[in-house]
Design a protein around this motif. Sequence first.
Motif, PDB file in Angstrom:
ATOM      1  N   THR A  61       0.868  -1.150   0.080  1.00 34.31           N
ATOM      2  CA  THR A  61       0.104   0.073  -0.020  1.00 34.31           C
ATOM      3  C   THR A  61       0.823   1.286  -0.099  1.00 34.31           C
ATOM      4  O   THR A  61       0.525   2.173  -0.591  1.00 34.31           O
ATOM      5  CB  THR A  61      -1.141   0.138   1.207  1.00 34.31           C
ATOM      6  OG1 THR A  61      -0.383  -0.055   2.486  1.00 34.31           O
ATOM      7  CG2 THR A  61      -2.202  -1.004   1.261  1.00 34.31           C
ATOM      8  N   GLN A  62       2.223   1.319   0.750  1.00 35.74           N
ATOM      9  CA  GLN A  62       3.017   2.367   0.465  1.00 35.74           C
ATOM     10  C   GLN A  62       3.863   2.550  -0.710  1.00 35.74           C
ATOM     11  O   GLN A  62       4.184   3.529  -1.093  1.00 35.74           O
ATOM     12  CB  GLN A  62       3.752   2.500   1.878  1.00 35.74           C
ATOM     13  CG  GLN A  62       2.991   2.308   3.033  1.00 35.74           C
ATOM     14  CD  GLN A  62       4.032   1.952   4.293  1.00 35.74           C
ATOM     15  OE1 GLN A  62       5.183   1.913   4.443  1.00 35.74           O
ATOM     16  NE2 GLN A  62       3.305   2.110   5.582  1.00 35.74           N
ATOM     17  N   HIS A  63       4.186   1.381  -1.258  1.00 36.23           N
ATOM     18  CA  HIS A  63       5.007   1.540  -2.454  1.00 36.23           C
ATOM     19  C   HIS A  63       4.348   1.202  -3.812  1.00 36.23           C
ATOM     20  O   HIS A  63       5.101   1.542  -4.773  1.00 36.23           O
ATOM     21  CB  HIS A  63       6.396   0.333  -2.177  1.00 36.23           C
ATOM     22  CG  HIS A  63       7.150   0.824  -1.112  1.00 36.23           C
ATOM     23  ND1 HIS A  63       6.766   0.272   0.081  1.00 36.23           N
ATOM     24  CD2 HIS A  63       8.123   1.437  -0.961  1.00 36.23           C
ATOM     25  CE1 HIS A  63       7.542   0.904   1.128  1.00 36.23           C
ATOM     26  NE2 HIS A  63       8.520   1.601   0.316  1.00 36.23           N
ATOM     27  N   GLY A  64       3.138   0.774  -4.130  1.00 40.64           N
ATOM     28  CA  GLY A  64       2.519   0.776  -5.204  1.00 40.64           C
ATOM     29  C   GLY A  64       2.889   0.009  -6.361  1.00 40.64           C
ATOM     30  O   GLY A  64       3.589   0.571  -7.320  1.00 40.64           O
ATOM     31  N   TYR A  65       3.034  -1.126  -6.269  1.00 35.46           N
ATOM     32  CA  TYR A  65       3.447  -2.084  -7.441  1.00 35.46           C
ATOM     33  C   TYR A  65       2.100  -2.539  -7.864  1.00 35.46           C
ATOM     34  O   TYR A  65       1.399  -3.556  -7.274  1.00 35.46           O
ATOM     35  CB  TYR A  65       4.274  -3.250  -6.874  1.00 35.46           C
ATOM     36  CG  TYR A  65       5.643  -2.757  -6.897  1.00 35.46           C
ATOM     37  CD1 TYR A  65       6.533  -2.841  -8.042  1.00 35.46           C
ATOM     38  CD2 TYR A  65       6.443  -2.155  -5.623  1.00 35.46           C
ATOM     39  CE1 TYR A  65       8.087  -2.407  -7.871  1.00 35.46           C
ATOM     40  CE2 TYR A  65       7.600  -1.847  -5.671  1.00 35.46           C
ATOM     41  CZ  TYR A  65       8.479  -1.914  -6.891  1.00 35.46           C
ATOM     42  OH  TYR A  65       9.647  -1.433  -6.532  1.00 35.46           O
ATOM     43  N   PRO A  66       1.545  -2.056  -8.940  1.00 34.59           N
ATOM     44  CA  PRO A  66       0.288  -2.483  -9.258  1.00 34.59           C
ATOM     45  C   PRO A  66       0.182  -4.006  -9.683  1.00 34.59           C
ATOM     46  O   PRO A  66      -1.203  -4.572  -9.749  1.00 34.59           O
ATOM     47  CB  PRO A  66      -0.338  -1.726 -10.510  1.00 34.59           C
ATOM     48  CG  PRO A  66       1.016  -0.967 -11.124  1.00 34.59           C
ATOM     49  CD  PRO A  66       2.068  -1.126  -9.878  1.00 34.59           C
ATOM     50  N   HIS A  67       1.033  -4.640 -10.198  1.00 36.03           N
ATOM     51  CA  HIS A  67       1.183  -6.017 -10.858  1.00 36.03           C
ATOM     52  C   HIS A  67       2.031  -6.841  -9.814  1.00 36.03           C
ATOM     53  O   HIS A  67       2.304  -8.051 -10.127  1.00 36.03           O
ATOM     54  CB  HIS A  67       1.444  -6.051 -12.148  1.00 36.03           C
ATOM     55  CG  HIS A  67       1.088  -5.252 -12.976  1.00 36.03           C
ATOM     56  ND1 HIS A  67      -0.405  -5.288 -13.450  1.00 36.03           N
ATOM     57  CD2 HIS A  67       1.318  -4.153 -13.778  1.00 36.03           C
ATOM     58  CE1 HIS A  67      -0.818  -4.338 -14.423  1.00 36.03           C
ATOM     59  NE2 HIS A  67       0.347  -3.602 -14.431  1.00 36.03           N
ATOM     60  N   ALA A  68       1.810  -6.551  -8.686  1.00 33.74           N
ATOM     61  CA  ALA A  68       2.606  -7.235  -7.675  1.00 33.74           C
ATOM     62  C   ALA A  68       1.987  -8.783  -7.243  1.00 33.74           C
ATOM     63  O   ALA A  68       0.832  -8.724  -7.305  1.00 33.74           O
ATOM     64  CB  ALA A  68       2.827  -6.713  -6.178  1.00 33.74           C
ATOM     65  N   VAL A  69       3.166  -9.780  -7.062  1.00 32.02           N
ATOM     66  CA  VAL A  69       2.478 -10.899  -6.586  1.00 32.02           C
ATOM     67  C   VAL A  69       3.400 -11.278  -5.232  1.00 32.02           C
ATOM     68  O   VAL A  69       4.322 -11.208  -5.053  1.00 32.02           O
ATOM     69  CB  VAL A  69       3.244 -12.067  -7.856  1.00 32.02           C
ATOM     70  CG1 VAL A  69       2.706 -13.313  -7.321  1.00 32.02           C
ATOM     71  CG2 VAL A  69       2.556 -11.765  -9.135  1.00 32.02           C
ATOM     72  N   LEU A  70       2.443 -11.882  -4.494  1.00 35.09           N
ATOM     73  CA  LEU A  70       2.808 -12.402  -3.296  1.00 35.09           C
ATOM     74  C   LEU A  70       3.172 -14.036  -3.255  1.00 35.09           C
ATOM     75  O   LEU A  70       2.172 -14.659  -3.591  1.00 35.09           O
ATOM     76  CB  LEU A  70       1.939 -11.948  -2.046  1.00 35.09           C
ATOM     77  CG  LEU A  70       1.661 -10.476  -1.873  1.00 35.09           C
ATOM     78  CD1 LEU A  70       0.459 -10.134  -1.016  1.00 35.09           C
ATOM     79  CD2 LEU A  70       2.876  -9.701  -1.602  1.00 35.09           C
ATOM     80  N   ASP A  71       4.158 -14.196  -2.678  1.00 35.21           N
ATOM     81  CA  ASP A  71       4.846 -15.671  -2.686  1.00 35.21           C
ATOM     82  C   ASP A  71       5.132 -16.142  -1.111  1.00 35.21           C
ATOM     83  O   ASP A  71       6.256 -15.341  -0.828  1.00 35.21           O
ATOM     84  CB  ASP A  71       5.586 -16.031  -3.601  1.00 35.21           C
ATOM     85  CG  ASP A  71       6.131 -17.295  -3.599  1.00 35.21           C
ATOM     86  OD1 ASP A  71       5.328 -18.280  -3.371  1.00 35.21           O
ATOM     87  OD2 ASP A  71       7.272 -17.637  -3.961  1.00 35.21           O
ATOM     88  N   GLU A  72       4.439 -16.810  -0.411  1.00 36.79           N
ATOM     89  CA  GLU A  72       4.801 -17.183   0.875  1.00 36.79           C
ATOM     90  C   GLU A  72       5.835 -18.366   0.928  1.00 36.79           C
ATOM     91  O   GLU A  72       5.704 -19.144   0.126  1.00 36.79           O
ATOM     92  CB  GLU A  72       3.600 -17.617   1.778  1.00 36.79           C
ATOM     93  CG  GLU A  72       3.856 -17.757   3.225  1.00 36.79           C
ATOM     94  CD  GLU A  72       2.693 -18.237   3.868  1.00 36.79           C
ATOM     95  OE1 GLU A  72       2.907 -18.567   5.246  1.00 36.79           O
ATOM     96  OE2 GLU A  72       1.564 -17.895   3.482  1.00 36.79           O
ATOM     97  N   VAL A  73       7.012 -18.414   1.797  1.00 37.77           N
ATOM     98  CA  VAL A  73       7.925 -19.109   1.873  1.00 37.77           C
ATOM     99  C   VAL A  73       7.100 -20.180   2.673  1.00 37.77           C
ATOM    100  O   VAL A  73       6.907 -20.019   3.977  1.00 37.77           O
ATOM    101  CB  VAL A  73       9.042 -18.742   2.670  1.00 37.77           C
ATOM    102  CG1 VAL A  73      10.264 -19.652   2.918  1.00 37.77           C
ATOM    103  CG2 VAL A  73       9.706 -17.733   1.845  1.00 37.77           C
ATOM    104  N   THR A  74       7.109 -21.466   2.244  1.00 32.91           N
ATOM    105  CA  THR A  74       6.253 -22.655   2.765  1.00 32.91           C
ATOM    106  C   THR A  74       7.080 -23.630   3.633  1.00 32.91           C
ATOM    107  O   THR A  74       8.366 -23.760   3.195  1.00 32.91           O
ATOM    108  CB  THR A  74       5.180 -23.394   1.740  1.00 32.91           C
ATOM    109  OG1 THR A  74       6.051 -23.789   0.763  1.00 32.91           O
ATOM    110  CG2 THR A  74       4.523 -22.389   1.163  1.00 32.91           C
ATOM    111  N   ALA A  75       6.592 -24.381   4.310  1.00 29.51           N
ATOM    112  CA  ALA A  75       7.157 -25.624   4.868  1.00 29.51           C
ATOM    113  C   ALA A  75       7.946 -26.585   4.016  1.00 29.51           C
ATOM    114  O   ALA A  75       8.724 -27.122   4.202  1.00 29.51           O
ATOM    115  CB  ALA A  75       6.455 -26.268   6.302  1.00 29.51           C
TER     116      ALA A  75
END
Length: 158
Positions: free
Chosen positions: A130-144
């Motif tokens: 919300t502070q840095h504004g990457y409109p096409h950002a993708v979130l990827d969680e580090v999993t077990a």
Amino acid sequence: MSASLIYDLAPVGSIVAWSDGTPRPPERFRKKLAAWKARNSQGRLVRKEGERSLGATSLSPNFTLHEGDLGASGVIAIRIHRTFSLDSTLTFKVIERPPLGSVRVFDRAGANAELVHLAVDRHAAEEWLTQHGYPHAVLDEVTADEIAADHVEGRAAA
């Protein structure tokens, strides 16, 4: 570790050090020390790119490390990235892997995505976005599963 092993085994978000194996010169030799620091440093793995073609030229796979930022008053003026091809003669070492539960924020989806932030958790990643504004950002969680694969395959930080 060779550059090809970093490319194959180190997850994006890892801290990777590189070295040419020479001893550090004394502080009084400023130019020699600056040259040594360029060949012996560390950074966060932010991108892996496979083989690609540019016209008739074939470019080999490589990876990019984010070494640091230059700026003042919270404004980044220059980002320092170092890109290494798989035939690099330097020696690499994984210093730290991204912790379980952390979330990688990529600037876009796809093979050429670049890590722009590594957050502690999903909430922190969304707040950062919300502070840095990457409109096409993708979130990827580090999993077990990712962490377990490293241990099963013997990929401990070396």
